[in-house]
Design an enzyme around this catalytic site. Sequence first.
Site: not given
Ligand SMILES: [Zn+2]
Length: 205
Positions: A124, A193
């Site tokens: 996104c 991580c």
């Molecule tokens: Zn996203």
Amino acid sequence: MFDSDLDREKIRQAAANPPRRAFLAGASAVLAGLALWQWKKSSVLKVAAAADSRPKEVSIVLFSDAGQRLKQARIAKVIKTEGEWRKQLPSGVFDITRNADTEIAFSGKCWNLHDKGIYRCICCDNALFDSATKFESGTGWPSFWAPIAAENVTEIRDTTFGMVRTAVACTECDAHLGHVFGDGPEPTHLRYCMNSASLRFVTKI
Ligand SMILES: [Zn+2]
């Protein structure tokens, strides 16, 4: 034949009542059925509402590609179907971001990347990490000691594989990014991580 008008009236009522009772019983059954249907319908709607209880809007911080903090904004959450995500993402990226898979250590494109820039969500484009917080963890996964803004990532308790971990997701689209551990360096002692596959690196210009 009848003693009085009163008797005649009793007979008339007796004749009239059975069908009326039958009608009432029938009506009761219809009402009961209607009530059951209504209950079932409301239960289904409640389940649907629970499944869709996530906020449609989220609050994140917007960043320029140069890493400059622009503003806090309430934006529409990115919600897509599995089919839409599959169309948008390569299968390996889909498995990691939408099904919480993990890439093989040292296999990703970002673990050994030391350029200055920001890391955005592959799904996104939400800004997630700044290279200024990236450090060499030796794990083979890109590691950061803080997100670019706390609002932009969401931490979720993860008990898969018999472990209790904290998964990290993109606030804007729920993409799985990786996990955060408490063994990072100064100043936060956190180690985000991440999977390279969940990130899109943008070089600082
Ligand atoms: Zn996203």
